[in-house]
Design a protein around this motif. Structure first.
Motif, PDB file in Angstrom:
ATOM      1  N   VAL A   1      -7.023   0.319 -18.542  1.00  0.00           N
ATOM      2  CA  VAL A   1      -7.734   0.539 -17.271  1.00  0.00           C
ATOM      3  C   VAL A   1      -7.247  -0.483 -16.252  1.00  0.00           C
ATOM      4  CG1 VAL A   1      -9.981   0.569 -16.112  1.00  0.00           C
ATOM      5  CG2 VAL A   1      -9.748   1.487 -18.433  1.00  0.00           C
ATOM      6  N   ARG A   2      -6.821   0.012 -15.100  1.00  0.00           N
ATOM      7  CA  ARG A   2      -6.336  -0.868 -14.035  1.00  0.00           C
ATOM      8  C   ARG A   2      -7.376  -1.097 -12.929  1.00  0.00           C
ATOM      9  NH1 ARG A   2      -3.797  -1.949 -17.538  1.00  0.00           N
ATOM     10  NH2 ARG A   2      -1.571  -1.678 -17.909  1.00  0.00           N
ATOM     11  N   LYS A   3      -8.260  -0.111 -12.726  1.00  0.00           N
ATOM     12  CA  LYS A   3      -9.233  -0.243 -11.637  1.00  0.00           C
ATOM     13  C   LYS A   3     -10.417   0.681 -11.886  1.00  0.00           C
ATOM     14  CE  LYS A   3      -8.358   1.545  -7.577  1.00  0.00           C
ATOM     15  NZ  LYS A   3      -7.785   1.799  -6.228  1.00  0.00           N
ATOM     16  N   VAL A   4     -11.602   0.208 -11.502  1.00  0.00           N
ATOM     17  CA  VAL A   4     -12.817   1.033 -11.511  1.00  0.00           C
ATOM     18  C   VAL A   4     -13.270   1.206 -10.063  1.00  0.00           C
ATOM     19  CG1 VAL A   4     -15.192   1.278 -12.345  1.00  0.00           C
ATOM     20  CG2 VAL A   4     -13.491   0.101 -13.753  1.00  0.00           C
ATOM     21  N   ALA A   5     -13.404   2.456  -9.629  1.00  0.00           N
ATOM     22  CA  ALA A   5     -13.733   2.713  -8.223  1.00  0.00           C
ATOM     23  C   ALA A   5     -14.782   3.817  -8.132  1.00  0.00           C
ATOM     24  CB  ALA A   5     -12.483   3.108  -7.435  1.00  0.00           C
ATOM     25  N   LEU A   6     -15.743   3.613  -7.244  1.00  0.00           N
ATOM     26  CA  LEU A   6     -16.739   4.650  -6.965  1.00  0.00           C
ATOM     27  C   LEU A   6     -16.088   5.808  -6.221  1.00  0.00           C
ATOM     28  CD1 LEU A   6     -19.814   2.498  -5.841  1.00  0.00           C
ATOM     29  CD2 LEU A   6     -19.382   3.522  -8.078  1.00  0.00           C
ATOM     30  N   ASN A   7     -16.614   6.978  -6.410  1.00  0.00           N
ATOM     31  CA  ASN A   7     -16.081   8.185  -5.764  1.00  0.00           C
ATOM     32  C   ASN A   7     -16.635   8.293  -4.348  1.00  0.00           C
ATOM     33  OD1 ASN A   7     -14.981  10.647  -5.153  1.00  0.00           O
ATOM     34  ND2 ASN A   7     -16.471  11.819  -6.343  1.00  0.00           N
ATOM     35  N   LYS A   8     -15.803   8.131  -3.364  1.00  0.00           N
ATOM     36  CA  LYS A   8     -16.198   8.270  -1.961  1.00  0.00           C
ATOM     37  C   LYS A   8     -15.830   9.621  -1.386  1.00  0.00           C
ATOM     38  CE  LYS A   8     -15.863   3.297  -1.082  1.00  0.00           C
ATOM     39  NZ  LYS A   8     -15.231   2.245  -0.237  1.00  0.00           N
ATOM     40  N   ASP A   9     -15.124  10.401  -2.168  1.00  0.00           N
ATOM     41  CA  ASP A   9     -14.725  11.740  -1.726  1.00  0.00           C
ATOM     42  C   ASP A   9     -15.766  12.738  -2.220  1.00  0.00           C
ATOM     43  OD1 ASP A   9     -13.529  14.034  -0.917  1.00  0.00           O
ATOM     44  OD2 ASP A   9     -11.721  13.829  -2.142  1.00  0.00           O
ATOM     45  N   LYS A  10     -16.662  13.146  -1.319  1.00  0.00           N
ATOM     46  CA  LYS A  10     -17.750  14.034  -1.713  1.00  0.00           C
ATOM     47  C   LYS A  10     -17.267  15.418  -2.119  1.00  0.00           C
ATOM     48  CE  LYS A  10     -20.691  10.821  -0.889  1.00  0.00           C
ATOM     49  NZ  LYS A  10     -21.316  10.120  -2.015  1.00  0.00           N
ATOM     50  N   ALA A  11     -16.043  15.746  -1.778  1.00  0.00           N
ATOM     51  CA  ALA A  11     -15.516  17.058  -2.158  1.00  0.00           C
ATOM     52  C   ALA A  11     -15.131  17.104  -3.627  1.00  0.00           C
ATOM     53  CB  ALA A  11     -14.310  17.418  -1.291  1.00  0.00           C
ATOM     54  N   VAL A  12     -15.013  15.923  -4.273  1.00  0.00           N
ATOM     55  CA  VAL A  12     -14.625  15.839  -5.672  1.00  0.00           C
ATOM     56  C   VAL A  12     -15.833  15.387  -6.481  1.00  0.00           C
ATOM     57  CG1 VAL A  12     -13.061  14.767  -7.334  1.00  0.00           C
ATOM     58  CG2 VAL A  12     -12.272  15.284  -5.011  1.00  0.00           C
ATOM     59  N   ALA A  13     -16.142  16.093  -7.554  1.00  0.00           N
ATOM     60  CA  ALA A  13     -17.293  15.764  -8.387  1.00  0.00           C
ATOM     61  C   ALA A  13     -17.038  14.469  -9.146  1.00  0.00           C
ATOM     62  CB  ALA A  13     -17.594  16.901  -9.347  1.00  0.00           C
TER      63      ALA A  13
ATOM     64  N   VAL B   1     -16.122   8.426 -15.083  1.00  0.00           N
ATOM     65  CA  VAL B   1     -16.945   7.562 -15.918  1.00  0.00           C
ATOM     66  C   VAL B   1     -18.415   7.886 -15.656  1.00  0.00           C
ATOM     67  CG1 VAL B   1     -16.862   5.710 -14.202  1.00  0.00           C
ATOM     68  CG2 VAL B   1     -17.499   5.185 -16.553  1.00  0.00           C
ATOM     69  N   SER B   2     -19.210   7.916 -16.711  1.00  0.00           N
ATOM     70  CA  SER B   2     -20.626   8.227 -16.589  1.00  0.00           C
ATOM     71  C   SER B   2     -21.350   7.150 -15.792  1.00  0.00           C
ATOM     72  CB  SER B   2     -21.264   8.349 -17.984  1.00  0.00           C
ATOM     73  OG  SER B   2     -22.662   8.441 -17.882  1.00  0.00           O
ATOM     74  N   ARG B   3     -22.282   7.588 -14.978  1.00  0.00           N
ATOM     75  CA  ARG B   3     -23.044   6.641 -14.169  1.00  0.00           C
ATOM     76  C   ARG B   3     -23.825   5.670 -15.046  1.00  0.00           C
ATOM     77  NH1 ARG B   3     -26.888   8.399  -9.063  1.00  0.00           N
ATOM     78  NH2 ARG B   3     -27.440   6.288  -8.367  1.00  0.00           N
ATOM     79  N   ARG B   4     -24.286   6.136 -16.204  1.00  0.00           N
ATOM     80  CA  ARG B   4     -25.064   5.282 -17.083  1.00  0.00           C
ATOM     81  C   ARG B   4     -24.218   4.209 -17.761  1.00  0.00           C
ATOM     82  NH1 ARG B   4     -26.940  10.432 -18.333  1.00  0.00           N
ATOM     83  NH2 ARG B   4     -25.666  10.495 -20.198  1.00  0.00           N
ATOM     84  N   LEU B   5     -22.922   4.447 -17.887  1.00  0.00           N
ATOM     85  CA  LEU B   5     -22.057   3.536 -18.639  1.00  0.00           C
ATOM     86  C   LEU B   5     -21.132   2.711 -17.766  1.00  0.00           C
ATOM     87  CD1 LEU B   5     -21.068   5.874 -21.601  1.00  0.00           C
ATOM     88  CD2 LEU B   5     -22.760   4.051 -21.603  1.00  0.00           C
ATOM     89  N   ILE B   6     -21.187   2.903 -16.453  1.00  0.00           N
ATOM     90  CA  ILE B   6     -20.216   2.207 -15.604  1.00  0.00           C
ATOM     91  C   ILE B   6     -20.414   0.701 -15.659  1.00  0.00           C
ATOM     92  CG2 ILE B   6     -21.643   2.428 -13.504  1.00  0.00           C
ATOM     93  CD1 ILE B   6     -18.976   2.772 -11.980  1.00  0.00           C
ATOM     94  N   GLY B   7     -21.674   0.257 -15.784  1.00  0.00           N
ATOM     95  CA  GLY B   7     -21.916  -1.178 -15.879  1.00  0.00           C
ATOM     96  C   GLY B   7     -21.311  -1.764 -17.147  1.00  0.00           C
ATOM     97  N   GLN B   8     -21.456  -1.047 -18.257  1.00  0.00           N
ATOM     98  CA  GLN B   8     -20.884  -1.518 -19.514  1.00  0.00           C
ATOM     99  C   GLN B   8     -19.361  -1.540 -19.466  1.00  0.00           C
ATOM    100  OE1 GLN B   8     -22.708  -2.681 -21.949  1.00  0.00           O
ATOM    101  NE2 GLN B   8     -20.937  -3.179 -23.224  1.00  0.00           N
ATOM    102  N   VAL B   9     -18.780  -0.547 -18.798  1.00  0.00           N
ATOM    103  CA  VAL B   9     -17.322  -0.508 -18.669  1.00  0.00           C
ATOM    104  C   VAL B   9     -16.817  -1.698 -17.881  1.00  0.00           C
ATOM    105  CG1 VAL B   9     -15.394   0.787 -17.696  1.00  0.00           C
ATOM    106  CG2 VAL B   9     -17.216   2.004 -18.905  1.00  0.00           C
ATOM    107  N   ARG B  10     -17.492  -2.000 -16.767  1.00  0.00           N
ATOM    108  CA  ARG B  10     -17.088  -3.147 -15.947  1.00  0.00           C
ATOM    109  C   ARG B  10     -17.155  -4.441 -16.762  1.00  0.00           C
ATOM    110  NH1 ARG B  10     -16.897  -2.214 -10.418  1.00  0.00           N
ATOM    111  NH2 ARG B  10     -17.853  -0.300  -9.660  1.00  0.00           N
TER     112      ARG B  10
END
Length: 508
Positions: A468-480, A495-504
């Motif tokens: 993994v090189r980068k974790v980024a929130l999705n700012k493109d509302k057209a993409v799920a 990445v699941s919203r519930r697991l993003i903290g653990q991934v970071r």
């Protein structure tokens, strides 16, 4: 018999309600509501034969903005001679009053006058003590002097009841119903407290504020509705009470429709449009409706009708039990609203209000239970991951994964494996350099064969956290997707919203 006047029909309906509406009223003898003599007030008691006098029904007599004299028959049967009293004459009217029985003054309620400056406001529901020597078997005559100058609203029927009965509190006329509705009020208040506790908990995002609003406004409206059955108040406060009830009904109708639009997953722009149009039409119908009972009913019934249409469309699209429950409960609630219009929202109406909100609350409690179960599953996965990470130093420097297809077997260097994606009965393996392989089995069985650096970050995705090189929130509302992991091969996986903290935490 043909009813040529709608007022006559209303008089008959009101009489039936008064005579059969509650238990305590069965022991009272009412005046003849169908025929009373009405004369202009302000002077001495008239003979009721003056040219200005007229004959009409009790409920169509109107002291609002004036003073009137009213004369009515009161027929007492033989059983009154068997009673020892004490007796009282009850007058429920939006007016100041003084009452005479067989020529004797029983008492005054406020001060009757020709103008508002001279008038002293009387109580909405009052009683006058009746000495036993005043009443007689057979025909008795009641004369009432009435005025009502201190009103905010003009009601179509300001006179509600005139009857002789045993001496007791005037509020006891309403019988046991206020006590039952007090129990319902307690249920609504408990619902408010329960939702407040949930809103203060970590699960607050899962409890819509609209549901709390509905419970609160229903409790306030019920309390205002039953205020008349609890205390006796001056008649000008009756208008304030009615206005507050109407505002509560409008607030409940608007809040209910907004809650349903959100629950049925209507898009925000469409939701606002439907809500604005529906409430505009509701306000127009309420404004032009002739009776106050009809106004409060329309304030709730029309938004519910729109909600039924929205819920029906939602059920047609989703075919879920939740949508079907929405439709069924709203239809029952709409029927209760229509049936209770003549009794100004009776016990049936508030039972259905509580049942409707109870169904909504039950659906959310069930949803919270499902979230808690899923949270436990996620916590178990996280605990398992932490154990594997702790054992990372014990893994071999070089590991391989065997892939078997029929009689052939291929050994894949796990160090070349970047990410995996579930594909039916197989799992796609994506390798460095763009290579792809298929693993015959489930994602769950695959993760047990991989080192601890691999983590299931989504329902269908497995990733080597070292790649993994980068974790980024999705700012493109057209993409799920809530967020993405950018990998060493240039690809990105959700990445699941519930697991993003653990991934970071794992990649830091």
């Amino acid at each position: 018999m043909r009813f040529r006047d709608s007022r006559l029909l209303r008089t008959v309906l009101c009489t039936l309600l008064v005579l059969s509406g509650n238990v305590f009223a069965l022991d009272w003898t009412h005046i003849n509501y169908h025929q009373v003599w009405v004369c202009p007030g302000g002077g001495p008691i008239p003979t009721f034969e003056e040219p200005a006098c007229k004959t009409q029904s009790f409920f169509s007599s109107d002291p609002q903005g004036q003073a009137i004299w009213l004369k009515a028959r009161l027929h007492l049967s033989e059983h009154w001679q068997e009673r020892t009293g004490p007796y009282a004459f009850y007058l429920f009217a939006k007016a100041s009053s003084e009452v005479y029985l067989n020529g004797r003054l029983l008492g005054t309620n406020g001060r009757v006058a020709l103008d508002g400056q001279q008038e002293l406001a009387g109580r909405m529901d009052t009683r006058f003590y009746v000495p036993t020597d005043v009443i007689k078997e057979g025909e008795n005559w009641v004369v009432m002097h009435l005025s009502s100058h201190q009103s905010l609203l003009r009601l179509s029927s300001p006179l509600h009841l005139a009857a002789l009965g045993e001496y007791q509190n005037s509020t006891e006329y309403f019988g046991i119903e206020p006590h039952i509705q007090l129990s319902i009020l307690c249920v609504l208040v408990l619902g408010v407290l329960y939702l407040l506790i949930l809103r203060l908990s970590p699960l607050r995002a899962q409890i819509p504020a609209g549901l709390l609003w509905l419970f609160g406004i229903a409790a306030v409206q019920l309390a205002l509705e039953q205020l008349r059955g609890w205390i006796s108040y001056p008649y000008p406060l009756h208008d304030v009470r009615l206005i507050l009830i109407l505002l509560c009904a409008l607030g409940f109708g608007c809040g209910l429709l907004a809650y349903l639009l959100r629950s049925c997953q209507v898009l925000i722009n469409t939701r606002l449009t439907i809500l604005a149009l529906s409430m505009s039409l509701t306000l127009l119908m309420v404004f032009f409706s002739p009776g106050f009972d009809q106004k409060t009913t329309l304030a709730v019934a029309f938004p519910v009708l729109v909600g039924i249409l929205v819920s029906g469309r939602y059920y047609y699209q989703s075919r879920t039990n939740k949508a079907l429950i929405f439709v069924a409960t709203q239809c029952a609630f709409l029927l209760a609203s229509i049936l209770s219009v003549q009794s100004f929202h009776s016990l049936l109406f508030y039972i259905m209000v509580t049942a409707l909100l109870g169904v909504f609350l039950g659906l959310h409690i069930r949803h919270l239970g499902e979230l808690q179960i899923q949270s436990m599953i996620d916590q178990q996965a996280i605990a398992k991951l932490q154990v594997k990470l702790a054992q990372l130093d014990k893994t071999d420097a070089q590991q391989y994964l065997k892939l078997t297809f029929g009689s052939s077997t291929e050994r894949i260097d796990i160090g070349q494996l970047i990410w995996c994606r579930a594909a039916g009965d197989y799992v796609e393996l994506h390798l460095e350099g763009g290579g792809e392989r298929l693993y015959s089995g489930s994602l769950k069985s695959l993760i047990e064969k991989l080192p601890a650096t691999f983590m299931q970050v989504h329902r269908s995705y497995l990733v080597d956290l070292d790649k993994v090189r980068k974790v980024a929130l999705n700012k493109d509302k057209a993409v799920a997707g809530y967020a993405f992991l950018h990998l060493s091969d240039g690809q990105r996986v959700p990445v699941s919203r519930r697991l993003i903290g653990q991934v970071r935490e794992s990649i830091e």
